[in-house]
Design an enzyme around this catalytic site. Structure first.
Site, mmCIF file in Angstrom:
data_model
loop_
_atom_site.group_PDB
_atom_site.id
_atom_site.type_symbol
_atom_site.label_atom_id
_atom_site.label_comp_id
_atom_site.label_asym_id
_atom_site.label_seq_id
_atom_site.Cartn_x
_atom_site.Cartn_y
_atom_site.Cartn_z
ATOM 1 C CG ASP A 1 -1.921 -1.367 1.121
ATOM 2 O OD1 ASP A 1 -2.390 -1.273 0.068
ATOM 3 O OD2 ASP A 1 -2.095 -1.765 2.043
ATOM 4 C CE LYS B 1 -3.980 -6.008 -0.682
ATOM 5 N NZ LYS B 1 -4.550 -4.773 -1.061
ATOM 6 C CG ASP C 1 -7.059 -5.676 -3.504
ATOM 7 O OD1 ASP C 1 -8.297 -6.159 -3.913
ATOM 8 O OD2 ASP C 1 -6.557 -5.318 -2.512
ATOM 9 C CG LEU C 2 -6.997 -3.656 -10.169
ATOM 10 C CD1 LEU C 2 -6.881 -3.386 -11.576
ATOM 11 C CD2 LEU C 2 -6.416 -2.473 -9.384
ATOM 12 C CG HIS D 1 -19.313 -4.048 -8.277
ATOM 13 N ND1 HIS D 1 -19.948 -4.059 -7.105
ATOM 14 C CD2 HIS D 1 -20.504 -4.615 -9.079
ATOM 15 C CE1 HIS D 1 -21.178 -4.407 -6.995
ATOM 16 N NE2 HIS D 1 -21.526 -4.732 -8.230
ATOM 17 C CB THR E 1 -13.322 -6.351 6.892
ATOM 18 O OG1 THR E 1 -12.188 -5.632 6.011
ATOM 19 C CG2 THR E 1 -13.274 -7.880 6.808
ATOM 20 N NE ARG F 1 -2.073 -1.105 8.254
ATOM 21 C CZ ARG F 1 -3.303 -0.551 8.601
ATOM 22 N NH1 ARG F 1 -3.383 0.610 9.113
ATOM 23 N NH2 ARG F 1 -4.175 -1.440 8.534
HETATM 24 O O1 C5P Z 1 -1.788 -3.257 6.747
HETATM 25 P P1 C5P Z 1 -2.851 -4.350 6.755
HETATM 26 O O2 C5P Z 1 -2.168 -5.777 7.194
HETATM 27 O O3 C5P Z 1 -3.854 -4.028 7.766
HETATM 28 O O4 C5P Z 1 -3.320 -4.468 5.234
HETATM 29 C C1 C5P Z 1 -4.165 -5.466 4.664
HETATM 30 C C2 C5P Z 1 -4.510 -5.159 3.395
HETATM 31 O O5 C5P Z 1 -5.636 -6.155 3.175
HETATM 32 C C3 C5P Z 1 -4.933 -3.843 2.827
HETATM 33 O O6 C5P Z 1 -4.186 -3.677 1.578
HETATM 34 C C4 C5P Z 1 -6.097 -3.934 2.882
HETATM 35 O O7 C5P Z 1 -6.774 -3.056 1.895
HETATM 36 C C5 C5P Z 1 -6.678 -5.148 2.547
HETATM 37 N N1 C5P Z 1 -7.904 -5.698 2.748
HETATM 38 C C6 C5P Z 1 -8.267 -5.768 4.101
HETATM 39 N N2 C5P Z 1 -9.594 -6.376 4.523
HETATM 40 C C7 C5P Z 1 -10.381 -6.791 3.669
HETATM 41 C C8 C5P Z 1 -9.901 -6.843 2.030
HETATM 42 C C9 C5P Z 1 -8.722 -6.271 1.837
HETATM 43 O O8 C5P Z 1 -7.598 -5.638 4.855
HETATM 44 N N3 C5P Z 1 -11.488 -7.172 3.889
#
Ligand code: C5P
Length: 234
Positions: A10, A32, A59-60, A63, A119, A211
């Protein structure tokens, strides 16, 4: 089926991404690439990472109407990404069209998975904004079974839902699970988090870690720790 750790890149610029990638030695982690980086850098960033030997989850979360999604995935299939996703709420005709578009003439394609309910969507907003009266859990499982029926390979879900998704959709149906933190780590904005070790026990196929690796003092060490916990002893 090969389980793996996917790093959520990210970052908002290629410079920041490359600065991160260069920390890795012989490892070529599965990465990703999300909307932020893809919209700022375009498809070339994917080509460059593939050339460097990385597997890519693009991850796009598409829809739209089936025809548009089919044509867009046909374009994306030329990038040879390993994993790509769409929204299950686009319904079965859209998911089937997506799969057709993503499959090359040769029959080859990357894995195609669906997002069930984000989520960030609570049961309350689901009821109020989307007029969905069923529980969040029922909705997620229903979307997962529709995804399976449409012929896709799996869903993005919480590791805490992985076991149930497999009970509903079968052992080979893939669960790609974000919300991963090391024991004692900072949760950030994630609500329900799981350690890599726990995600392994719960049956996740791929964990998506952002992160906890990208923000670590030593990202390479954090990545190795994650791989060890998630894949160790397999
Ligand atoms: O930094 P962290 O580990 O929280 O990042 C999780 C990644 O997974 C981010 O890119 C977030 O957008 C993605 N993601 C998520 N929950 C989802 C779908 C995707 O945290 N339901």
């Amino acid at each position: 089926m090969s389980k793996d750790v996917i790093i959520a890149c990210d970052f908002s610029s290629k410079k920041a991404l490359m600065n991160f990638i260069e920390k890795f030695e012989k490892e070529r982690p599965f990465l990703k690439i999300g909307m932020e980086l893809y919209y700022s850098e375009g498809p070339q960033i994917v080509r460059e990472l593939k050339d460097r030997g990385h597997k890519i989850f693009l991850d796009l979360k598409l829809h739209d109407i089936p025809n548009t999604v089919k044509k867009s995935l046909s374009v994306l299939s030329n990038l040879d990404v390993d994993l790509c996703n769409i929204h299950a709420s686009g319904t079965t005709p859209m998911m089937k069209a997506a799969l057709e578009g993503f499959t090359k003439e040769s029959g080859q394609r990357g894995l195609l998975i669906a997002v069930t309910q984000l989520t960030s969507t609570s049961e309350e907003t689901m009821k109020e904004d989307l007029l969905i009266e069923k529980s969040l859990d029922e909705t997620v499982m229903h979307y997962a079974s529709k995804t399976k029926e449409a012929g896709l390979d799996g869903v993005v879900c919480s590791p805490l839902e992985a076991r149930k998704v497999k009970e509903v959709c079968g052992e080979n149906f893939l669960t790609i699970t974000p919300g991963i933190r090391f024991a004692g780590g900072d949760k950030g904005d994630q609500v329900r988090v799981t350690t890599p070790k726990k995600a392994k026990e719960l049956g996740s196929d791929y964990i998506v870690v952002g992160r906890s690796i990208t923000g670590a003092e030593n990202p390479l060490e954090a990545y190795r720790k994650c791989v060890n916990e998630f894949l160790g002893g397999m």
